[in-house]
Write an enzyme that holds these catalytic residues in place. Structure first.
Site, mmCIF file in Angstrom:
data_model
loop_
_atom_site.group_PDB
_atom_site.id
_atom_site.type_symbol
_atom_site.label_atom_id
_atom_site.label_comp_id
_atom_site.label_asym_id
_atom_site.label_seq_id
_atom_site.Cartn_x
_atom_site.Cartn_y
_atom_site.Cartn_z
ATOM 1 N N ASP A 76 23.535 -5.843 -16.563
ATOM 2 C CA ASP A 76 23.017 -7.186 -16.821
ATOM 3 C C ASP A 76 22.476 -7.684 -15.488
ATOM 4 O O ASP A 76 23.240 -7.947 -14.566
ATOM 5 C CB ASP A 76 24.162 -8.068 -17.335
ATOM 6 C CG ASP A 76 23.752 -9.529 -17.513
ATOM 7 O OD1 ASP A 76 22.624 -9.883 -17.112
ATOM 8 O OD2 ASP A 76 24.565 -10.299 -18.044
ATOM 9 N N TYR A 108 36.546 -12.136 -12.207
ATOM 10 C CA TYR A 108 35.565 -12.158 -13.285
ATOM 11 C C TYR A 108 34.153 -12.230 -12.724
ATOM 12 O O TYR A 108 33.805 -13.153 -12.012
ATOM 13 C CB TYR A 108 35.794 -13.355 -14.207
ATOM 14 C CG TYR A 108 34.737 -13.451 -15.271
ATOM 15 C CD1 TYR A 108 34.743 -12.555 -16.335
ATOM 16 C CD2 TYR A 108 33.726 -14.382 -15.199
ATOM 17 C CE1 TYR A 108 33.761 -12.614 -17.306
ATOM 18 C CE2 TYR A 108 32.748 -14.448 -16.168
ATOM 19 C CZ TYR A 108 32.773 -13.560 -17.211
ATOM 20 O OH TYR A 108 31.796 -13.615 -18.168
ATOM 21 N N LYS A 114 30.576 -9.138 -18.000
ATOM 22 C CA LYS A 114 31.170 -8.280 -19.016
ATOM 23 C C LYS A 114 31.036 -6.806 -18.678
ATOM 24 O O LYS A 114 30.171 -6.417 -17.923
ATOM 25 C CB LYS A 114 30.435 -8.484 -20.299
ATOM 26 C CG LYS A 114 30.911 -9.404 -21.309
ATOM 27 C CD LYS A 114 32.345 -9.693 -21.364
ATOM 28 C CE LYS A 114 32.436 -11.125 -21.713
ATOM 29 N NZ LYS A 114 31.195 -11.810 -21.393
HETATM 30 C C1 F6R Z 1 28.404 -13.346 -20.811
HETATM 31 C C2 F6R Z 1 29.101 -13.998 -21.930
HETATM 32 C C3 F6R Z 1 29.076 -15.457 -22.044
HETATM 33 C C4 F6R Z 1 29.522 -16.225 -20.832
HETATM 34 C C5 F6R Z 1 29.415 -17.714 -21.100
HETATM 35 C C6 F6R Z 1 29.733 -18.567 -19.888
HETATM 36 O O1 F6R Z 1 27.913 -12.096 -21.168
HETATM 37 O O2 F6R Z 1 29.657 -13.375 -22.744
HETATM 38 O O3 F6R Z 1 29.846 -15.830 -23.162
HETATM 39 O O4 F6R Z 1 30.819 -15.864 -20.474
HETATM 40 O O5 F6R Z 1 28.099 -18.038 -21.513
HETATM 41 O O6 F6R Z 1 28.866 -18.203 -18.880
HETATM 42 P P1 F6R Z 1 28.793 -18.961 -17.467
HETATM 43 O O7 F6R Z 1 30.185 -19.036 -16.955
HETATM 44 O O8 F6R Z 1 27.885 -18.065 -16.670
HETATM 45 O O9 F6R Z 1 28.192 -20.304 -17.736
HETATM 46 MG MG MG Z 2 24.977 -12.043 -18.743
HETATM 47 MG MG MG Z 3 26.046 -8.310 -21.624
#
Ligand code: F6R
Ligand code: MG
Ligand code: MG
Length: 371
Positions: free
Chosen positions: A13, A235, A238
């Protein structure tokens, strides 16, 4: 002697559009240009680039074997260049999976996910690239188990003499960094004891048994097992997994391989890496994670390999036969969402990618009483 070919599926990603939903077409174009140059220079035989959810996927064939520094450097370069494009477009989380500043010999442990295998190309070599978003490597355990060990999924295990001996499973303990080889069907229940605990034990490779049609030392399936949060110690994104599965002639038929994904089982990794949800099989055009950043999805691209050339892809879940599974997944998604912040929609504490619990507990420190 037929030649050995390596298929490398490497993903990262390097920026989402918008949020974590999809890959912008300019990133795909950038990676295609990088790989086209490498193909013209004879570094790789062939390639296909795609996007699944917010992950940029590089499928490459070559003769350099697995863990080739040259191929991994090429993938790193493609991700770096795509990151530059992502930064210009101010895409979300530009370069997020590239955890190291500079390439150092192998992309494993540097952020990208890798599934690669080297094998002797058969007279006809069908292969499927599976790519998942919003989930973890253990999401492959159930379908891969069904494909290679469950006679209710794979009729060939019962009726094809060349598959009747079963397969050998290479299973990794991703917390202790150990592995074990086990045989199916003779150790079926023990295999399930491990792989049913999918957050810890993941199927890494499948091999044919000795004395069969295919060389017993060449894998017929491989799954990426990178865990991003363990790499970085925190973290960072993913660990959406990918896999390569060969099919037919002594292996599960293409339809038996795809049938493994006909049940939208619950996997972890949805929304903030912290929720369980159903795995929905979709076509590339539907690999957009929109509902609560999901639900988790899987795409299957099929190819025939001809002297390393990738003849394809065929978008295998782009088929109305999978509509009922998508419908079921959508219904399960609604059912799970109703739980809101409650388990088992939310993951158990130790599996969540982040939590405010320590802060909440700190605030309550003086208010907790002994029982
Ligand atoms: C990323 C994912 C999303 C993020 C969520 C919060 O692949 O699964 O669910 O975890 O959108 O993202 P942030 O913390 O970057 O705002
Ligand atoms: Mg992402
Ligand atoms: Mg992804």
């Amino acid at each position: 002697m037929a030649e050995k070919i390596t298929v490398s599926l490497i993903k990262a990603d390097v920026g989402g559009w918008p949020g974590h939903a999809t890959v912008h077409p300019d990133l795909i174009k950038s990676a295609e240009e990088t790989l086209k140059r490498a193909k013209d220079e004879g570094k790789i035989i062939d390639f296909h680039v795609t996007g699944v959810g917010d992950d940029l996927q590089l499928i490459m064939t070559h003769r350099k074997g697995v863990d080739s520094e040259e191929i991994h450097a090429l993938a790193w370069d493609a991700f770096k260049k795509a990151t530059d494009v992502a930064k210009k477009l101010k895409l979300y989380g530009a370069g997020q999976d590239l955890l190291a500043d500079a390439f150092s010999g192998n992309v494993r442990g540097m952020g990208p996910g890798v599934a690669e295998m080297e094998f002797t190309e058969r007279k006809a070599e069908p292969i499927v690239a599976f790519m998942m978003d919003k989930t973890e490597p253990g999401a492959f355990n159930l379908p891969i188990f069904k494909i290679f060990a469950d006679p209710f999924n794979t009729a060939g295990l019962v009726i094809d003499p060349s598959m009747h001996a079963g397969f050998r499973f290479e299973i990794w303990d991703i917390k202790e960094h150990k592995r074990v080889f086990m045989g199916a069907p003779e150790e079926l229940y023990s295999i399930l004891t491990l792989v049913g605990a999918k957050s810890r034990y993941v199927i890494k490779r499948i091999y044919p048994k000795e004395g069969g049609k295919l060389p017993a030392d060449e894998p017929v399936a491989v799954i990426s097992t990178e865990k991003l949060y363990q790499i970085a110690g925190e973290y960072v994104g993913k660990d959406d997994p990918v896999a390569l599965v060969r099919a037919q002639s002594g292996l599960p038929a293409l339809g038996e391989v795809l049938e493994g994904f006909s049940f939208p089982h619950l996997v972890s990794g949805w929304m903030r890496g912290s929720h369980n949800g159903p795995l929905m099989p979709v076509s590339v055009k539907d690999a957009h994670c929109t509902r609560f950043d999901g639900p988790p999805r899987v795409v299957a691209l099929g190819f025939q390999i001809a002297n390393g050339r990738l003849v394809g892809p065929v978008d295998l879940f782009d088929d109305p036969a999978f509509d009922p599974m998508r419908q079921q997944a959508a219904e399960i998604a609604t059912y799970m969402r109703r739980h809101g912040p409650f388990e088992p929609h939310r993951l158990p504490l130790e599996e969540m990618e982040y939590t405010t619990l320590p802060k909440v507990l700190k605030g309550l420190k003086d208010r907790f009483e002994e029982l």
